[in-house]
Motif scaffolding. Structure first.
Motif, short mmCIF file in Angstrom:
data_model
loop_
_atom_site.label_atom_id
_atom_site.label_comp_id
_atom_site.label_asym_id
_atom_site.label_seq_id
_atom_site.Cartn_x
_atom_site.Cartn_y
_atom_site.Cartn_z
N SER A 24 5.03 -12.51 -5.32
CA SER A 24 3.78 -12.09 -4.68
C SER A 24 2.60 -12.86 -5.25
CB SER A 24 3.57 -10.59 -4.85
OG SER A 24 4.54 -9.88 -4.11
N TRP A 57 4.51 -6.59 -2.42
CA TRP A 57 4.55 -7.45 -1.24
C TRP A 57 3.13 -7.85 -0.90
CZ3 TRP A 57 5.05 -2.20 -1.05
CH2 TRP A 57 4.22 -1.51 -0.17
N GLU A 59 0.39 -8.76 2.50
CA GLU A 59 0.14 -8.67 3.94
C GLU A 59 -0.96 -9.67 4.30
OE1 GLU A 59 -0.77 -4.57 4.78
OE2 GLU A 59 1.24 -3.91 4.19
N CYS A 63 1.05 -9.75 9.30
CA CYS A 63 2.44 -9.93 8.84
C CYS A 63 2.63 -9.33 7.44
CB CYS A 63 2.78 -11.41 8.77
SG CYS A 63 2.87 -12.20 10.38
N VAL A 64 3.87 -8.94 7.19
CA VAL A 64 4.30 -8.54 5.86
C VAL A 64 5.01 -9.76 5.27
CG1 VAL A 64 5.82 -7.00 4.56
CG2 VAL A 64 4.56 -6.12 6.53
N ASP A 66 7.47 -10.59 2.22
CA ASP A 66 8.30 -9.96 1.19
C ASP A 66 9.60 -10.77 1.06
OD1 ASP A 66 9.72 -8.39 -0.54
OD2 ASP A 66 9.67 -6.59 0.70
N ARG A 86 5.21 -6.00 10.82
CA ARG A 86 5.61 -4.67 10.36
C ARG A 86 6.54 -4.01 11.39
NH1 ARG A 86 4.07 -1.19 6.37
NH2 ARG A 86 2.35 -2.48 5.69
N TYR A 93 7.51 0.47 4.57
CA TYR A 93 6.66 0.09 3.45
C TYR A 93 5.58 1.14 3.31
CZ TYR A 93 8.66 -4.57 3.24
OH TYR A 93 9.51 -5.62 3.08
#
Length: 113
Positions: A24, A57, A59, A63-64, A66, A86, A93
């Motif tokens: 991250s 994570w 964002e 978008c995420v 991870d 997501r 999450y």
């Protein structure tokens, strides 16, 4: 920036041998260098009763991001991985925004070698 563009920018980070917090931090660093707004997140990831907590994570642009969720969920192929919306995630999450500072240039250069 859309999902394919984010994947192109970030997917090479997946090969790094680092856990979710370190990945991250690398994601945040790369996004910051490109002036892309982001939210670093800390919380939990849940899939069919399996819970990973704490989990980190990022964002950005809907978008995420991870790269360690699947690994932490015992490599379950249904678990999210990489850059995705997501809505695409079969897992849930839940967390809060935290501050993860981008790495300074000298540290980034040191870990590239």
């Amino acid at each position: 920036m859309n999902e394919p563009q984010l994947k192109s920018l970030l997917d090479d980070l997946d090969s790094r041998k680092a856990d979710a917090d370190a990945i991250s931090r690398l994601v945040v660093t790369r996004l910051a260098k490109q002036h892309i707004p982001y939210r670093a997140m800390l919380g939990k990831l849940e899939l069919d009763g399996k819970v990973v907590s704490p989990h980190f994570w990022v964002e950005a642009d809907g978008c995420v991001i991870d790269y360690r969720g699947r690994q932490r969920l015992d490599n379950d192929s249904r678990a999210p991985h990489g850059v995705f919306t997501r809505e695409e995630a079969k897992a849930r999450y839940q967390g809060q925004q935290i501050v993860i500072d981008p790495l300074p240039d000298y540290m980034l250069a040191a870990i590239k070698h």
